[in-house]
Design an enzyme around this catalytic site. Sequence first.
Site, PDB file in Angstrom:
ATOM      1  N   ASP A  75     -10.133   2.959   2.700  1.00 30.26           N
ATOM      2  CA  ASP A  75     -10.400   2.321   4.003  1.00 30.26           C
ATOM      3  C   ASP A  75     -11.263   3.229   4.880  1.00 30.26           C
ATOM      4  OD1 ASP A  75      -8.882   0.119   3.384  1.00 30.26           O
ATOM      5  OD2 ASP A  75      -7.186   0.637   4.663  1.00 30.26           O
ATOM      6  N   GLY A 107      -5.770   2.806  18.007  1.00 35.14           N
ATOM      7  CA  GLY A 107      -4.845   2.314  16.991  1.00 35.14           C
ATOM      8  C   GLY A 107      -4.351   3.463  16.134  1.00 35.14           C
ATOM      9  N   ALA A 108      -3.174   3.256  15.539  1.00 30.11           N
ATOM     10  CA  ALA A 108      -2.602   4.299  14.678  1.00 30.11           C
ATOM     11  C   ALA A 108      -1.848   3.657  13.517  1.00 30.11           C
ATOM     12  CB  ALA A 108      -1.694   5.218  15.487  1.00 30.11           C
ATOM     13  N   GLY A 109      -2.275   2.475  13.090  1.00 28.34           N
ATOM     14  CA  GLY A 109      -1.681   1.802  11.939  1.00 28.34           C
ATOM     15  C   GLY A 109      -2.289   2.331  10.649  1.00 28.34           C
ATOM     16  N   ALA A 161      -4.858   1.320   8.735  1.00 35.35           N
ATOM     17  CA  ALA A 161      -6.317   1.466   8.702  1.00 35.35           C
ATOM     18  C   ALA A 161      -6.761   2.627   9.591  1.00 35.35           C
ATOM     19  CB  ALA A 161      -6.979   0.169   9.144  1.00 35.35           C
ATOM     20  N   LYS A 221       0.810  -1.231   0.000  1.00 34.91           N
ATOM     21  CA  LYS A 221       0.000   0.000   0.000  1.00 34.91           C
ATOM     22  C   LYS A 221       0.842   1.281   0.000  1.00 34.91           C
ATOM     23  CE  LYS A 221      -4.129  -1.892   2.242  1.00 34.91           C
ATOM     24  NZ  LYS A 221      -5.056  -1.735   3.358  1.00 34.91           N
TER      25      LYS A 221
HETATM   26  P1  ATR Z   1      -3.391  -2.140   9.947  1.00 36.14           P
HETATM   27  O1  ATR Z   1      -2.705  -1.844   8.651  1.00 36.14           O
HETATM   28  O2  ATR Z   1      -4.411  -3.226   9.865  1.00 36.14           O
HETATM   29  O3  ATR Z   1      -3.939  -0.910  10.601  1.00 36.14           O
HETATM   30  P2  ATR Z   1      -1.008  -2.132  11.569  1.00 36.14           P
HETATM   31  O4  ATR Z   1      -0.531  -0.978  10.769  1.00 36.14           O
HETATM   32  O5  ATR Z   1      -0.090  -3.264  11.837  1.00 36.14           O
HETATM   33  O6  ATR Z   1      -2.287  -2.779  10.906  1.00 36.14           O
HETATM   34  O7  ATR Z   1      -1.566  -1.544  12.975  1.00 36.14           O
HETATM   35  C1  ATR Z   1      -1.938  -2.358  14.042  1.00 36.14           C
HETATM   36  C2  ATR Z   1      -2.425  -1.479  15.187  1.00 36.14           C
HETATM   37  O8  ATR Z   1      -2.790  -2.327  16.295  1.00 36.14           O
HETATM   38  C3  ATR Z   1      -1.385  -0.524  15.709  1.00 36.14           C
HETATM   39  O9  ATR Z   1      -2.021   0.652  16.170  1.00 36.14           O
HETATM   40  C4  ATR Z   1      -0.776  -1.316  16.887  1.00 36.14           C
HETATM   41  O10 ATR Z   1      -0.191  -0.532  17.905  1.00 36.14           O
HETATM   42  P3  ATR Z   1       1.369  -0.077  17.775  1.00 36.14           P
HETATM   43  O11 ATR Z   1       1.379   1.077  16.825  1.00 36.14           O
HETATM   44  O12 ATR Z   1       1.747   0.312  19.154  1.00 36.14           O
HETATM   45  O13 ATR Z   1       2.120  -1.269  17.269  1.00 36.14           O
HETATM   46  C5  ATR Z   1      -2.024  -1.965  17.433  1.00 36.14           C
HETATM   47  N1  ATR Z   1      -1.696  -3.165  18.244  1.00 36.14           N
HETATM   48  C6  ATR Z   1      -1.278  -4.351  17.769  1.00 36.14           C
HETATM   49  N2  ATR Z   1      -1.060  -5.206  18.795  1.00 36.14           N
HETATM   50  C7  ATR Z   1      -1.351  -4.520  19.939  1.00 36.14           C
HETATM   51  C8  ATR Z   1      -1.326  -4.840  21.333  1.00 36.14           C
HETATM   52  N3  ATR Z   1      -0.955  -6.054  21.767  1.00 36.14           N
HETATM   53  N4  ATR Z   1      -1.698  -3.889  22.212  1.00 36.14           N
HETATM   54  C9  ATR Z   1      -2.067  -2.650  21.783  1.00 36.14           C
HETATM   55  N5  ATR Z   1      -2.100  -2.293  20.500  1.00 36.14           N
HETATM   56  C10 ATR Z   1      -1.755  -3.207  19.578  1.00 36.14           C
END
Ligand code: ATR
Length: 262
Positions: free
Chosen positions: A108, A132-134, A136, A71
């Site tokens: 998205d 979350g801040a990934g 999506a 992406k």
């Molecule tokens: P996507 O593209 O689906 O959004 P991603 O970019 O991998 O996936 O983002 C995953 C999100 O879930 C992130 O916000 C991640 O937090 P971090 O930025 O701190 O990594 C969050 N996440 C994943 N596992 C987690 C956990 N065990 N506890 C809290 N947040 C989690």
Amino acid sequence: MINGNTRLFAIVADPIAQVRTPQVLNAYFEARALDAVLVPVHVAPEGLAAVVEGFRRTRNLDGFIVTVPHKTAVAALCDALGPAAQATGSVNTVRRDPDGRLVGDMFDGAGFVQGLRTQGHDPAGRRCLLLGAGGAAGAIAFSLAQAGAAQVVVANRTRAKADAVVQRVRQAFPQADIQAGDADPQGYDVVVNATSLGMKPDDPLPLAIDRLQPHTLVAEIIMKPELTPLLAQAQAHGCPVHFGRHMLDEQVRLMARFMLRD
Ligand code: ATR
């Protein structure tokens, strides 16, 4: 039946076997009697630029969908980006214009917001907590601000990523009330789980259920399971809930219309 006039579409991914876009979009084409087909294309990162260049030169190809892990890389290969792609640095759909120009955008967030609206939950004027801040979450933050949310608070385990999402959305919407914050859901109208917590059965919940107020809508973007532990517990707590599949349903429509210039 595929013939010499059939318009081509593709999805690029690595791995590819899990993708469901071919079934969904080919059903979409069939339902509308469009002479079009979408095929899966398995491309590793080192081959991506060559394949995209091949798509650019394929004159009966009108667009392609992009998913993990491409992406961000595809955003750099496009000739132009729509506003959500610019703000997120990430592309999930590319339209090929007749002259070979590639225009990328990210649906998205728009899919998520449109999904809320179809279920009667317009986020305009609402206070929203985004967990979350990934990839999506960044797209959803952009679209919530665009939709006129009264407030967007981004809470993430890694605070710097929440700050980065906030910065990008503020650049696009300087008037938006958006900030990084904590995951306490009290006082919000809408809470969105855009972390990956909930995909595995033993994941912890992303927020404290007893801090939820019964009027707060709790939304997921996780598709499987449909009723995540968060949604089940929020429902038991008296909260309205919103399933991940609504986002996908609307996203598919938006992606198809973008590629079809509809
Ligand atoms: P996507 O593209 O689906 O959004 P991603 O970019 O991998 O996936 O983002 C995953 C999100 O879930 C992130 O916000 C991640 O937090 P971090 O930025 O701190 O990594 C969050 N996440 C994943 N596992 C987690 C956990 N065990 N506890 C809290 N947040 C989690």
